[in-house]
Design a protein around this motif. Sequence first.
Motif, PDB file in Angstrom:
ATOM      1  N   VAL A 130       0.865  -1.182   0.000  1.00  0.00           N
ATOM      2  CA  VAL A 130       0.000   0.000   0.000  1.00  0.00           C
ATOM      3  C   VAL A 130       0.899   1.229   0.000  1.00  0.00           C
ATOM      4  CG1 VAL A 130      -1.973  -1.071   1.161  1.00  0.00           C
ATOM      5  CG2 VAL A 130      -0.147  -0.069   2.519  1.00  0.00           C
ATOM      6  N   PRO A 131       0.413   2.338  -0.570  1.00  0.00           N
ATOM      7  CA  PRO A 131       1.209   3.572  -0.567  1.00  0.00           C
ATOM      8  C   PRO A 131       1.172   4.245   0.799  1.00  0.00           C
ATOM      9  CG  PRO A 131      -0.902   3.951  -1.643  1.00  0.00           C
ATOM     10  CD  PRO A 131      -0.833   2.471  -1.335  1.00  0.00           C
ATOM     11  N   ASP A 132       1.855   5.370   0.893  1.00  0.00           N
ATOM     12  CA  ASP A 132       1.935   6.110   2.152  1.00  0.00           C
ATOM     13  C   ASP A 132       0.662   6.917   2.380  1.00  0.00           C
ATOM     14  OD1 ASP A 132       4.500   5.260   2.982  1.00  0.00           O
ATOM     15  OD2 ASP A 132       5.429   6.621   1.541  1.00  0.00           O
ATOM     16  N   ASP A 133      -0.412   6.218   2.643  1.00  0.00           N
ATOM     17  CA  ASP A 133      -1.712   6.832   2.882  1.00  0.00           C
ATOM     18  C   ASP A 133      -2.370   6.065   4.030  1.00  0.00           C
ATOM     19  OD1 ASP A 133      -4.638   7.134   2.741  1.00  0.00           O
ATOM     20  OD2 ASP A 133      -4.264   8.312   0.942  1.00  0.00           O
ATOM     21  N   ALA A 134      -2.485   6.701   5.189  1.00  0.00           N
ATOM     22  CA  ALA A 134      -2.968   6.009   6.382  1.00  0.00           C
ATOM     23  C   ALA A 134      -4.385   5.492   6.208  1.00  0.00           C
ATOM     24  CB  ALA A 134      -2.889   6.934   7.593  1.00  0.00           C
ATOM     25  N   GLU A 135      -5.261   6.299   5.603  1.00  0.00           N
ATOM     26  CA  GLU A 135      -6.648   5.854   5.422  1.00  0.00           C
ATOM     27  C   GLU A 135      -6.718   4.647   4.502  1.00  0.00           C
ATOM     28  OE1 GLU A 135      -9.038   6.829   7.162  1.00  0.00           O
ATOM     29  OE2 GLU A 135      -8.122   8.584   8.090  1.00  0.00           O
ATOM     30  N   GLN A 136      -5.927   4.670   3.424  1.00  0.00           N
ATOM     31  CA  GLN A 136      -5.924   3.537   2.503  1.00  0.00           C
ATOM     32  C   GLN A 136      -5.337   2.293   3.172  1.00  0.00           C
ATOM     33  OE1 GLN A 136      -4.306   4.319  -1.383  1.00  0.00           O
ATOM     34  NE2 GLN A 136      -4.205   2.151  -1.925  1.00  0.00           N
ATOM     35  N   LEU A 137      -4.310   2.489   3.989  1.00  0.00           N
ATOM     36  CA  LEU A 137      -3.713   1.362   4.704  1.00  0.00           C
ATOM     37  C   LEU A 137      -4.758   0.684   5.588  1.00  0.00           C
ATOM     38  CD1 LEU A 137      -1.417  -0.396   5.883  1.00  0.00           C
ATOM     39  CD2 LEU A 137      -0.910   1.505   7.439  1.00  0.00           C
ATOM     40  N   HIS A 167       1.290   7.230  11.349  1.00  0.00           N
ATOM     41  CA  HIS A 167       0.137   8.105  11.102  1.00  0.00           C
ATOM     42  C   HIS A 167      -1.167   7.347  11.348  1.00  0.00           C
ATOM     43  CE1 HIS A 167       2.753  10.780   8.258  1.00  0.00           C
ATOM     44  NE2 HIS A 167       3.090  10.880   9.522  1.00  0.00           N
ATOM     45  N   ALA A 168      -1.197   6.068  10.941  1.00  0.00           N
ATOM     46  CA  ALA A 168      -2.410   5.268  11.124  1.00  0.00           C
ATOM     47  C   ALA A 168      -2.713   5.038  12.605  1.00  0.00           C
ATOM     48  CB  ALA A 168      -2.258   3.928  10.410  1.00  0.00           C
ATOM     49  N   THR A 177      -4.553   0.613  17.949  1.00  0.00           N
ATOM     50  CA  THR A 177      -3.771   0.751  19.178  1.00  0.00           C
ATOM     51  C   THR A 177      -2.372   0.232  18.886  1.00  0.00           C
ATOM     52  OG1 THR A 177      -5.747   0.358  20.522  1.00  0.00           O
ATOM     53  CG2 THR A 177      -3.616   0.164  21.618  1.00  0.00           C
ATOM     54  N   LEU A 178      -1.443   1.140  18.681  1.00  0.00           N
ATOM     55  CA  LEU A 178      -0.068   0.766  18.367  1.00  0.00           C
ATOM     56  C   LEU A 178       0.888   1.510  19.284  1.00  0.00           C
ATOM     57  CD1 LEU A 178      -0.012   0.741  14.445  1.00  0.00           C
ATOM     58  CD2 LEU A 178       0.338  -1.231  15.942  1.00  0.00           C
TER      59      LEU A 178
END
Length: 470
Positions: A273-280, A312-313, A320-321
């Motif tokens: 996946v690209p650097d996009d938190a929502e897409q991840l 970012h995610a 929870t990370l």
Amino acid sequence: MSAAGTDRPSGTSAPERTPLSEHVADAVALLAAVRRTERIRVGHEAVGRVSAADRRAAVDVPGHDNSQMDGYAVATADLDELTGAAAVPDAGLTLPLAPTIAAGDPPADHRPGTAAPIMTGAPIPRGADAVIPVEESEAGRFAGEQHGAPAHTVTLRPATTEPGRYVRRRGSDTHHGDVILREGQVLTPARIAHLAACGVTDVEVIAPVRTIVLSTGSEVTAAPADPAAPTAPDAAGSAATHLPDSATFDANGPGLAAALTAAGAQVVHVGSVPDDAEQLLATLRHLVTTHDAELIVTSGGVSMGAFEVVRHAASRSGVTLTFTSVAMQPGGPQGIGTLDLPADSPEAPDAPDGHGAPGRRIPWLAFPGNPVSALLSCELIARPALGAPDRLRLRLPVQLDADEPSPPALAQYRRARVLPSGQVRLAGGPSSHLIGGLAQADALVLVPVGTDTLRDGDLVETILLPGGER
């Protein structure tokens, strides 16, 4: 090895970093919720699985006294009576023949004063206590006839008449009730054969954890899927594959999937996946639901850059990370935690009050993005968390052409090869992008915390990896 002094530059002290052992313990605890066991049949499909419980022999092996050789079953007391307990005469000892005993025949009583032709694996008759190999008979073979008539006697010239010669005693290999497989052992071909010989038909093993593997990064691209696609030869004459200047082929996806599979996981999806938190997060939730996944493993996006997508995610709902810097090199930056399924996910059961609620939390191991860092993280963190058996560790002398520096605040894992001499030699440099060196390695050399210099001849802890075959 040279120990570091007590004065350390600012920012390098060990207390600022998490010891590897603590991070592994956290990963083991996290995956405890999804680790299961299952019973499988003993057979070729069990090879490589890890036992989840001790198993005991159901029978003695061998199950009866039997012959180790093709020869003649005798009672040594009969031979001693013929010789007067003296040496066997040059002419040999001639005895009447008893009926032939084949493997699979039921046990019978020995006829005193006779020699019974017996085949390898056949039961020793009750009263016999030795087997004279057929090669120690006058004929050197089983003689069906003598001078055109059926043979009724045999002349033996035994090298010794000791009791027990070439007799395999019942239970001489394994006794009924012996532990023949221990919890945590790998089912190898020899162990599978032993289980089968002991009458064991099924074993309890660690069940594979269904795992999603995702590489992160807008620069990551998969290699061409069609191996037959036309390619132009490069200057060296090899087929060249086009790669955009700003891109990199995904090494982590295939590498981590292979490493996790070897550790006992069932990889249900590999992608990027690209650097996009929502897409991840949308991709992960879709894949978890589609594949009923139990574990997420990502690579990349956990360092201190401006586009760290996993970090970012972590600020989004349902994630929870925790991020830490583990005291190891390569592979220091790590993330660990969970991903909640949304309330409307078909995989999330309703809460007891009937209202929708996230019913599942999926463990998430977030590894760094450089390929050596990702694979070493899998080796040192994911393997024990999945219940894979420990690697063999040896202390071996290291062979170096020059001193090698090591960061004293970190446990450094260097790629290496074990030499026929019993020494170990480093393979490539320490940088985390040098995947070629890891591909050539069959060991990891551990340079412990507190060491700033590795020198030729130092004894080092060496972790053996697959790939030692030349």
